[in-house]
Design a protein around this motif. Structure first.
Motif, short mmCIF file in Angstrom:
data_model
loop_
_atom_site.label_atom_id
_atom_site.label_comp_id
_atom_site.label_asym_id
_atom_site.label_seq_id
_atom_site.Cartn_x
_atom_site.Cartn_y
_atom_site.Cartn_z
N LEU A 190 10.59 65.99 25.62
CA LEU A 190 10.12 66.11 24.19
C LEU A 190 8.48 65.83 24.01
O LEU A 190 8.48 66.88 22.92
N GLU A 191 7.73 65.49 25.31
CA GLU A 191 6.07 65.81 24.88
C GLU A 191 5.80 67.37 25.52
O GLU A 191 5.02 67.93 24.67
N GLN A 192 6.60 67.66 26.26
CA GLN A 192 6.48 69.15 26.32
C GLN A 192 7.06 69.57 25.38
O GLN A 192 5.47 70.47 25.12
N VAL A 193 8.03 69.57 24.58
CA VAL A 193 8.06 70.53 23.41
C VAL A 193 7.22 70.53 22.24
O VAL A 193 6.60 71.48 22.08
N THR A 194 7.05 68.51 22.22
CA THR A 194 5.74 68.58 21.32
C THR A 194 4.74 69.52 21.26
O THR A 194 4.02 69.83 20.70
N HIS A 195 4.19 69.09 23.15
CA HIS A 195 2.94 70.10 23.28
C HIS A 195 2.85 71.92 22.83
O HIS A 195 1.68 72.08 22.48
N ALA A 196 3.88 72.25 23.35
CA ALA A 196 4.44 73.08 23.04
C ALA A 196 3.74 74.26 21.13
O ALA A 196 3.71 75.20 21.23
N ALA A 249 20.69 46.82 28.31
CA ALA A 249 19.85 47.34 26.96
C ALA A 249 18.72 47.81 27.37
O ALA A 249 18.73 49.21 26.99
N GLY A 250 18.23 47.06 27.62
CA GLY A 250 16.94 47.38 28.00
C GLY A 250 16.85 48.24 29.46
O GLY A 250 15.32 48.99 29.18
N ALA A 251 16.83 47.48 29.60
CA ALA A 251 17.32 48.94 31.07
C ALA A 251 18.16 50.46 30.74
O ALA A 251 17.09 51.43 31.52
N VAL A 252 18.57 50.79 30.36
CA VAL A 252 19.38 51.54 30.12
C VAL A 252 18.17 52.71 29.45
O VAL A 252 18.06 53.59 29.53
N THR A 253 17.89 51.33 28.26
CA THR A 253 16.68 52.65 26.85
C THR A 253 15.94 52.77 28.15
O THR A 253 15.49 54.20 27.80
N TRP A 254 14.27 51.60 28.76
CA TRP A 254 13.95 52.46 29.69
C TRP A 254 14.14 53.95 30.71
O TRP A 254 13.80 54.79 30.81
N PHE A 255 15.71 53.71 30.97
CA PHE A 255 15.91 54.95 31.85
C PHE A 255 16.19 56.23 30.96
O PHE A 255 15.82 57.39 31.06
N LEU A 256 16.50 55.77 29.87
CA LEU A 256 17.16 57.36 29.10
C LEU A 256 15.66 57.61 28.66
O LEU A 256 15.72 58.82 28.45
N THR A 257 14.72 56.67 28.22
CA THR A 257 13.94 57.20 27.07
C THR A 257 12.34 57.87 28.74
O THR A 257 11.73 58.86 28.39
N ARG A 271 13.45 59.26 30.72
CA ARG A 271 14.38 61.19 31.32
C ARG A 271 13.78 61.66 30.22
O ARG A 271 13.72 63.06 30.36
N LEU A 272 13.98 61.14 29.08
CA LEU A 272 13.63 61.98 27.28
C LEU A 272 11.89 62.27 27.58
O LEU A 272 11.88 63.63 26.88
N ARG A 273 11.12 61.25 27.48
CA ARG A 273 10.02 61.46 27.18
C ARG A 273 9.20 62.45 27.61
O ARG A 273 8.62 63.28 26.53
N ARG A 274 9.16 63.04 28.32
CA ARG A 274 8.51 64.39 29.06
C ARG A 274 8.82 65.39 28.26
O ARG A 274 8.56 66.14 28.15
N SER A 301 6.35 54.27 11.47
CA SER A 301 6.33 54.77 12.98
C SER A 301 6.75 54.31 13.62
O SER A 301 5.83 53.43 14.38
N THR A 302 7.57 54.60 14.80
CA THR A 302 8.17 53.61 15.79
C THR A 302 8.70 55.09 16.93
O THR A 302 8.67 55.78 16.77
N GLY A 303 8.34 54.34 18.03
CA GLY A 303 8.83 55.50 19.58
C GLY A 303 10.11 55.07 19.56
O GLY A 303 11.26 54.18 19.49
N LEU A 304 10.67 56.07 20.20
CA LEU A 304 12.40 56.26 20.48
C LEU A 304 12.52 55.00 21.36
O LEU A 304 13.59 54.49 20.97
N ALA A 305 11.83 54.94 22.11
CA ALA A 305 12.21 53.45 23.44
C ALA A 305 12.42 52.35 22.11
O ALA A 305 13.48 51.95 21.86
N THR A 306 12.02 52.25 20.90
CA THR A 306 11.78 50.88 20.52
C THR A 306 13.30 50.85 19.74
O THR A 306 14.19 50.20 19.51
N ARG A 307 13.32 52.59 19.47
CA ARG A 307 14.30 52.37 18.36
C ARG A 307 15.59 52.45 18.80
O ARG A 307 16.44 52.02 18.41
N LEU A 308 15.67 53.24 19.75
CA LEU A 308 17.01 52.84 20.63
C LEU A 308 17.24 51.44 21.60
O LEU A 308 18.04 51.34 21.06
N LEU A 309 15.98 50.75 21.80
CA LEU A 309 16.72 49.36 22.05
C LEU A 309 16.92 48.50 21.07
O LEU A 309 17.82 47.65 20.67
#
Length: 371
Positions: free
Chosen positions: A100-106, A85-93, A95-98, A9-17
């Motif tokens: 998604l982490e909130q939904v996962t925690h809930a 691509a790395g900059a866009v990936t960093w920006f998107l992840t 914005r998405l990480r928090r 399993s890998t993180g979302l940022a790694t997969r996007l990049l």
């Protein structure tokens, strides 16, 4: 409770990049291949047309310069694209990480039984906001179901406590010789035993109906006959309490519905018993019916206690008792309306409740499809 991840399993940022890198490298290789195969012959032809001699030193150096500049351009373009691509990936992840982490925690909190957990408002795009709203709706539903389950178990325990206590008291009295098995004690024991049996039968019946296992003997019956049969079966109880029971079947004269007569009779009796329980002496209960092209609506309305919005919301839940009439009248098991709705649902119809508020009366409406 622990959450395990697979080694792969890998993180979302790694997969996007990785995905963007694959696309960019494939594009760069394609551009380089096209430039290496198609570009030189075309460029060579243009040099000859411009007056350069075949195999002249100038021609060779010019073509080498073209090749090197093309490769350097493709390489620099690929590098810049990868950085972008790395900059866009960093920006998107980011914005998405928090969110998604909130939904996962809930979700993890829900699995632990914390049904009051909600995902806070997030501003991360329509899709994630829709996901959060759907999750909160599901959590609210689970919270409501859990609350109903707790209340149902509490009410069920309350329903069982009285007959069990009575039977236990008589058993001890008979064992100790304090009382004898006379007509009075026999009648009391029989009443409590029947109450337990009725409760068990009602629970089994509502479970059977809600699970879709209810056997129906569907036949055509006149709506008027159903209304008057329910009236005849309960009018003596109404007369004993001094409540007026009226029937209005004029709008459905001659109309037939495809129903199980005994089951519909059971539903109407439950509704009329409920109306009688909530209507004081001198009040009026009206059972009537109207029809349109596809449905017939049978209503039982009274001018009795009425219901609050909260009581309306829980009216068809098992064992729900919220008002004084239900609290002091223990003749029913508390699931008559639940059984009635399940029976009507099995007929392909619906059962709803309405009230303008306390002391404003109530209306229970059966909607049935017409043949």
């Amino acid at each position: 409770m622990t959450t395990t991840h697979s080694p792969s399993s890998t993180g979302l940022a790694t997969r996007l990049l990785a995905g963007q890198a694959i696309v960019l490298v494939a594009g760069a290789l394609t551009v380089g291949l096209v430039a290496a195969v198609i570009g030189p012959p075309i460029f060579h032809q243009h040099l000859l047309e411009a007056g350069h001699q075949q195999n002249s030193p100038e021609l060779v150096h010019i073509e080498m310069a073209y090749r090197d500049s093309s490769l350097i351009s493709v390489g620099i373009g690929l590098l810049i694209s990868l950085l972008a691509a790395g900059a866009v990936t960093w920006f998107l992840t980011r914005r998405l990480r928090r969110p998604l982490e909130q939904v996962t925690h809930a979700a993890r909190e829900l699995t632990l039984g914390h049904y009051a957990t909600r995902v806070p408002a997030i501003a991360a795009g329509t899709e994630l906001e829709t996901l959060a709203a759907a999750f909160n709706t599901m959590a609210a539903r689970l919270d409501s179901v859990e609350d109903t389950r707790r209340r149902m178990l509490s009410d069920l325990a309350h329903e069982l406590r009285t007959p069990i206590a009575t039977i236990s008291a008589y058993h001890e009295g008979l064992h100790d010789g304090v009382t004898s098995l006379g007509p009075e004690s026999r009648a009391a024991l029989e009443e409590q035993t029947q109450r337990l049996a009725r409760l068990a039968d009602d629970i089994d019946e509502v479970s059977t109906a809600e699970e879709g296992r209810l056997a129906l003997d569907l036949r055509s019956h006149h709506v008027s006959h159903l209304l008057w049969a329910a009236h005849e079966g309960i009018r003596d109880r109404y007369a004993a309490k001094g409540v007026n029971l009226l029937v209005d079947d004029r709008p459905v004269a001659g109309l037939q519905v495809l129903v199980d007569r005994s089951r519909i009779g059971q539903v109407l009796t439950n509704l009329l018993n409920n109306a009688l329980r909530h209507t004081p002496a001198g009040g009026t209960v009206i059972i009537s019916a109207v029809s349109d092209r596809d449905h017939v609506s049978i209503t039982v309305s009274d001018n009795g206690d009425g219901m609050t919005p909260e009581q309306l919301e829980h009216a068809f839940e098992r064992f729900y008792r919220a008002d004084s009439a239900r609290t002091h009248d223990r003749t029913g098991s508390g699931i008559g309306l639940t059984i009635s709705r399940a029976i009507i649902n099995a007929h392909g119809g619906s059962l709803t409740a309405a009230s303008s508020g306390p002391d404003q009366g109530s209306t229970l409406t059966i909607n049935l499809p017409t043949p």
